[in-house]
Design an enzyme around this catalytic site. Structure first.
Site, PDB file in Angstrom:
ATOM      1  N   LYS A   1       0.807  -1.222   0.000  1.00  0.00           N
ATOM      2  CA  LYS A   1       0.000   0.000   0.000  1.00  0.00           C
ATOM      3  C   LYS A   1       0.841   1.273   0.000  1.00  0.00           C
ATOM      4  CE  LYS A   1      -4.541  -1.326   1.716  1.00  0.00           C
ATOM      5  NZ  LYS A   1      -4.410  -2.764   2.086  1.00  0.00           N
TER       6      LYS A   1
ATOM      7  N   GLU B   1     -10.311   7.546   4.562  1.00  0.00           N
ATOM      8  CA  GLU B   1     -10.959   6.683   5.533  1.00  0.00           C
ATOM      9  C   GLU B   1     -10.141   5.405   5.616  1.00  0.00           C
ATOM     10  OE1 GLU B   1     -12.036   6.908   2.427  1.00  0.00           O
ATOM     11  OE2 GLU B   1     -11.800   4.812   1.842  1.00  0.00           O
TER      12      GLU B   1
ATOM     13  N   SER C   1       1.510  -9.717  -1.028  1.00  0.00           N
ATOM     14  CA  SER C   1       1.207  -8.287  -0.866  1.00  0.00           C
ATOM     15  C   SER C   1       1.575  -7.723   0.502  1.00  0.00           C
ATOM     16  CB  SER C   1      -0.268  -8.033  -1.173  1.00  0.00           C
ATOM     17  OG  SER C   1      -1.100  -8.838  -0.370  1.00  0.00           O
TER      18      SER C   1
HETATM   19  C1  LIG Z   1      -5.206  -3.788   1.637  1.00  0.00           C
HETATM   20  C2  LIG Z   1      -4.501  -5.027   1.332  1.00  0.00           C
HETATM   21  C3  LIG Z   1      -4.877  -5.845   0.242  1.00  0.00           C
HETATM   22  C4  LIG Z   1      -6.079  -5.573  -0.613  1.00  0.00           C
HETATM   23  O1  LIG Z   1      -6.016  -4.419  -1.387  1.00  0.00           O
HETATM   24  P1  LIG Z   1      -5.811  -4.447  -2.960  1.00  0.00           P
HETATM   25  O2  LIG Z   1      -6.113  -3.056  -3.368  1.00  0.00           O
HETATM   26  O3  LIG Z   1      -6.774  -5.437  -3.523  1.00  0.00           O
HETATM   27  O4  LIG Z   1      -4.417  -4.853  -3.221  1.00  0.00           O
HETATM   28  C5  LIG Z   1      -4.112  -6.964  -0.039  1.00  0.00           C
HETATM   29  N1  LIG Z   1      -3.047  -7.298   0.717  1.00  0.00           N
HETATM   30  C6  LIG Z   1      -2.659  -6.551   1.783  1.00  0.00           C
HETATM   31  C7  LIG Z   1      -1.470  -6.984   2.566  1.00  0.00           C
HETATM   32  C8  LIG Z   1      -3.369  -5.385   2.114  1.00  0.00           C
HETATM   33  O5  LIG Z   1      -2.983  -4.664   3.177  1.00  0.00           O
END
Ligand SMILES: *Cc1c(COP(=O)(O)O)cnc(C)c1O
Length: 399
Positions: free
Chosen positions: A93, A115, A381
């Site tokens: 993010k 938010e 992610s």
């Molecule tokens: C917020 C988040 C997501 C989901 O958000 P996307 O916009 O779909 O990528 C996925 N993985 C993690 C670790 C997150 O914090």
């Protein structure tokens, strides 16, 4: 697909049928200002150089690609991870939050507004605000603030104001209302920072562009490590920003199969999951058109996922288009499969994944069994430190 990024979105922010900006006229004017500024500033030498330097020296990019030898040995296939869990703050993010905040600085804004539901977007944005010396107001439902106390404290340590939304159900929807209201009071000195590839144009485009670094790095790294491209690329999809980031590196490569994984939650009954593209229909939500989960009245349906970052009743417009084009295969993974994958990666590789990312890992394990000769690149992610108490309290340790 080679002109893909010039073609999508079009000037009105449409990805074929999806996206756009279904918003009141005064807000339309604000979005147009942001779009014009972004189109100019993002091409300037200064902006590009500054973002490049931030990524390298502050965020710790490029994040590595890692080959999971023990996981691959057990499940078959060749499983690789793009390690966004090693990006500063432990998830992807920050890639778009630093981009949005840098744009805000170039626009002369004083304050970032957003938010947050579980607090992940709030923490990333508060980090970016601290870096640039901008003020930061994060709106959060009062109920969510209690549930996500550690993230509230993190944001406060970073210097952000966490403002409770106290009306209605006191969760994410009310936080969105409050944040928007605050932004509309002062669009001159503030900017609303969206946390995924969703919302009205230009946000789905901007957030995608800021996340493209993930796919560009991953393609180069994978080629260098293996001499070939991955047969499969897998990412979880909430709003869709980490998935768009990694997919965008491979959209021109016909031989790479792309898989976007949504949460199937507890079951496939409405209210028990957030598998927007697997089970939803096109509609308008939060100012843009996409696949949505709706109830009989056409209102956004309640959703559930064990991963709070994935429980959104809409999805990015670009994913909606890529689904219709059959360019990406969208599938789902349920809560139990997610927990199994969470522990498998922890115990076989020493990497505790975020529950969101564990959805992608779970799908990769299924693919590996089916395609033992093929390679799989997973976008990891985020890291799972935020989830450990919840997982152990709810599911216990594995036998
Ligand atoms: C917020 C988040 C997501 C989901 O958000 P996307 O916009 O779909 O990528 C996925 N993985 C993690 C670790 C997150 O914090």
């Amino acid at each position: 697909m080679s002109n893909y990024f010039k073609k999508y979105p079009n000037n009105e922010g449409f990805f074929e049928d999806y996206g756009g900006a279904f918003i009141p006229p005064f807000l339309e004017a604000e979005m147009k200002k942001i779009t014009d500024a972004y189109n100019t500033i993002s091409k300037s030498h200064n902006f590009i150089q500054e973002l490049r330097s931030i990524r390298k020296h502050y965020q710790g990019r490029p994040t590595p690609v890692y080959y999971c030898s023990r996981l691959s040995e057990k499940y078959g296939g060749r499983i690789y991870l793009k390690r966004e869990d090693l990006n500063h703050t432990g998830a992807h993010k920050l890639n778009h939050c630093m981009g949005e905040a840098l744009l805000a600085k170039h626009l002369g804004k004083k304050k970032l507004i957003a938010e947050t539901g579980a607090g992940q977007h709030g923490v990333a944005l508060a980090t970016a605000a601290a870096y640039f010396g901008l003020e930061c107001d994060i709106y959060m439902g009062e109920v969510d603030m209690k549930k996500q106390q550690p993230n509230v404290v993190r944001m406060q340590i970073l210097g952000a104001n966490v403002i409770p939304a106290t009306h209605g159900l006191k969760t994410l929807k009310e936080a969105v209302d409050s944040a928007f209201e605050a932004y509309l009071k002062d669009p001159e000195t503030t900017i609303y920072c969206i946390g995924s590839v969703v919302g009205p144009h230009p946000f789905p485009m901007m957030v995608r562009d800021f996340q493209r670094v993930v796919g560009i790095e991953a393609r180069e790294q994978f080629l260098e490590m293996t001499g070939e491209l991955p047969d499969n690329v897998v990412a979880c999809v909430g709003g869709g920003s980490n998935a768009m980031g990694i997919f965008s590196g491979f959209l021109d490569d016909e031989e790479c199969k792309l898989h976007g994984i949504e949460p199937a939650g507890r079951s496939l009954e409405l209210g028990e999951h957030a598998a927007t593209m697997t089970l939803g229909t096109p509609g308008i939500i939060h100012g843009f058109k996409c696949y949505t989960l709706q109830d009989e009245k056409g209102e956004p349906a309640p959703v559930h996922s064990i991963a709070s970052g994935l429980d959104y009743p809409g999805v990015g417009p670009e994913h909606s288009m890529l689904k219709d084009m059959k360019k990406v295969n969208y599938d789902s993974i349920n809560d139990n499969e997610t927990i199994d994958a969470f522990y498998e990666l922890s115990r076989l590789e020493g990497i505790i994944p975020a529950l969101e990312s564990s959805h992608a890992v779970a799908y990769a394990l299924k693919l590996a069994k089916k395609q033992p000769q093929k390679s799989i690149l997973v976008n990891l992610s985020g890291r799972g430190d935020k989830d450990i108490d919840f997982v152990v309290e709810t599911f216990g340790l594995p036998k």
